[in-house]
Design a protein around this motif. Sequence first.
Motif, mmCIF file in Angstrom:
data_model
loop_
_atom_site.group_PDB
_atom_site.id
_atom_site.type_symbol
_atom_site.label_atom_id
_atom_site.label_comp_id
_atom_site.label_asym_id
_atom_site.label_seq_id
_atom_site.Cartn_x
_atom_site.Cartn_y
_atom_site.Cartn_z
ATOM 1 N N VAL A 173 -8.250 6.282 -11.673
ATOM 2 C CA VAL A 173 -6.832 6.012 -11.887
ATOM 3 C C VAL A 173 -6.052 6.903 -10.939
ATOM 4 O O VAL A 173 -6.364 8.090 -10.786
ATOM 5 C CB VAL A 173 -6.434 6.294 -13.353
ATOM 6 N N ALA A 174 -5.048 6.339 -10.278
ATOM 7 C CA ALA A 174 -4.251 7.119 -9.333
ATOM 8 C C ALA A 174 -2.869 6.498 -9.201
ATOM 9 O O ALA A 174 -2.684 5.301 -9.451
ATOM 10 C CB ALA A 174 -4.934 7.176 -7.967
ATOM 11 N N ASN A 175 -1.913 7.313 -8.800
ATOM 12 C CA ASN A 175 -0.555 6.810 -8.578
ATOM 13 C C ASN A 175 -0.421 6.294 -7.147
ATOM 14 O O ASN A 175 0.407 6.745 -6.357
ATOM 15 C CB ASN A 175 0.489 7.900 -8.865
ATOM 16 N N VAL A 176 -1.261 5.320 -6.823
ATOM 17 C CA VAL A 176 -1.271 4.748 -5.481
ATOM 18 C C VAL A 176 -1.580 3.261 -5.587
ATOM 19 O O VAL A 176 -2.339 2.835 -6.468
ATOM 20 C CB VAL A 176 -2.317 5.460 -4.588
ATOM 21 N N VAL A 177 -0.965 2.489 -4.710
ATOM 22 C CA VAL A 177 -1.231 1.054 -4.624
ATOM 23 C C VAL A 177 -2.146 0.820 -3.429
ATOM 24 O O VAL A 177 -1.815 1.202 -2.301
ATOM 25 C CB VAL A 177 0.074 0.255 -4.465
ATOM 26 N N LEU A 178 -3.306 0.221 -3.682
ATOM 27 C CA LEU A 178 -4.290 -0.054 -2.639
ATOM 28 C C LEU A 178 -4.623 -1.541 -2.637
ATOM 29 O O LEU A 178 -4.812 -2.131 -3.703
ATOM 30 C CB LEU A 178 -5.575 0.744 -2.885
ATOM 31 N N ILE A 233 0.858 -1.184 0.000
ATOM 32 C CA ILE A 233 0.000 0.000 0.000
ATOM 33 C C ILE A 233 0.893 1.233 0.000
ATOM 34 O O ILE A 233 1.961 1.236 0.619
ATOM 35 C CB ILE A 233 -0.944 0.014 1.227
ATOM 36 N N GLY A 234 0.500 2.257 -0.713
ATOM 37 C CA GLY A 234 1.263 3.495 -0.682
ATOM 38 C C GLY A 234 1.327 4.165 -2.039
ATOM 39 O O GLY A 234 0.862 3.633 -3.048
ATOM 40 N N LEU A 235 1.897 5.347 -2.061
ATOM 41 C CA LEU A 235 2.038 6.106 -3.289
ATOM 42 C C LEU A 235 3.092 5.485 -4.188
ATOM 43 O O LEU A 235 4.109 4.970 -3.712
ATOM 44 C CB LEU A 235 2.410 7.551 -2.978
ATOM 45 N N GLY A 236 2.843 5.527 -5.492
ATOM 46 C CA GLY A 236 3.776 4.981 -6.458
ATOM 47 C C GLY A 236 4.171 6.022 -7.481
ATOM 48 O O GLY A 236 3.734 7.177 -7.427
ATOM 49 N N THR A 237 4.988 5.622 -8.422
ATOM 50 C CA THR A 237 5.399 6.520 -9.496
ATOM 51 C C THR A 237 4.777 6.110 -10.822
ATOM 52 O O THR A 237 5.153 6.623 -11.869
ATOM 53 C CB THR A 237 6.934 6.537 -9.616
ATOM 54 N N GLU A 238 3.844 5.178 -10.795
ATOM 55 C CA GLU A 238 3.061 4.815 -11.968
ATOM 56 C C GLU A 238 1.586 4.901 -11.611
ATOM 57 O O GLU A 238 1.214 4.915 -10.436
ATOM 58 C CB GLU A 238 3.401 3.393 -12.439
ATOM 59 N N LEU A 239 0.751 4.933 -12.641
ATOM 60 C CA LEU A 239 -0.688 4.997 -12.430
ATOM 61 C C LEU A 239 -1.283 3.597 -12.401
ATOM 62 O O LEU A 239 -0.883 2.721 -13.168
ATOM 63 C CB LEU A 239 -1.349 5.813 -13.543
#
Length: 247
Positions: A221-226, A131-137
């Motif tokens: 779409v978001a640059n986050v892993v959930l 989980i957390g912010l990433g650098t891809e969508l």
Amino acid sequence: MDTRTISPSSSATTLTPNSNSTLLADSVRLATITFPGIRLQPRDAHKLRGYLGGLFRDHSPLLHNHFDDGTYRQHYPLVQYKVLNEVATLVGLNEGAAPLVQLFLHIRELDLAGKRHPVLDKHIRHESAAIGLGTELYRYRFVTRWLPLNQGNHRDYQALEPAARRMQLTRILTNNILALLKAANVYAPQLPRLMVHLALSEPVLTQFKNQPMLGFGGEFVANVVLPDGLGLGKSVARGFGSVQRLD
């Protein structure tokens, strides 16, 4: 309402990819209990919460989101009760995972509004999830209705033009995701900025505590892993706003 399908790569130029790592995520503990032999409807999720939260009330305030003195726990719910694909489902995040693991063997029936369902089949999965912010969508869909509005901003929303409505919903979803990251203890101000793009279906009126509220389906779409199954927005403890990653 914008119903276009958004490609995960369509806004990649707005981010700053890291050639060494596409994921700046941490991991969380996640426990998921399912009862595949009991078929329910999404509207039954609050009955599931009412029964199990009451049955194990003395075990942990995380199971019903109230403290011993009756006051409400004003934080992101770490135990969530859902109906996903007609299957009764419990999800516990971090500190909320332990009570589910401990109580798994003690759940022998579900009494939902006076209708008893013997538990003949149940599964538990206890895992470490990214989980957390990433650098891809990454692309997600709401598998249960997302409730972004309360009674106050619902009136404001109705008065807005379509473009302003999209901006308001994008801002709310951004805040919903940040609230989840903070609850999971993986948010830090120095992380990349959260980018969110919505592709929602037309809203439908959904009953929430006997009040009609707008519920949205669709994708974002978001640059986050959930992790799959966790909820965003209002009333996630009752199963609303559950997400599933599509790619």
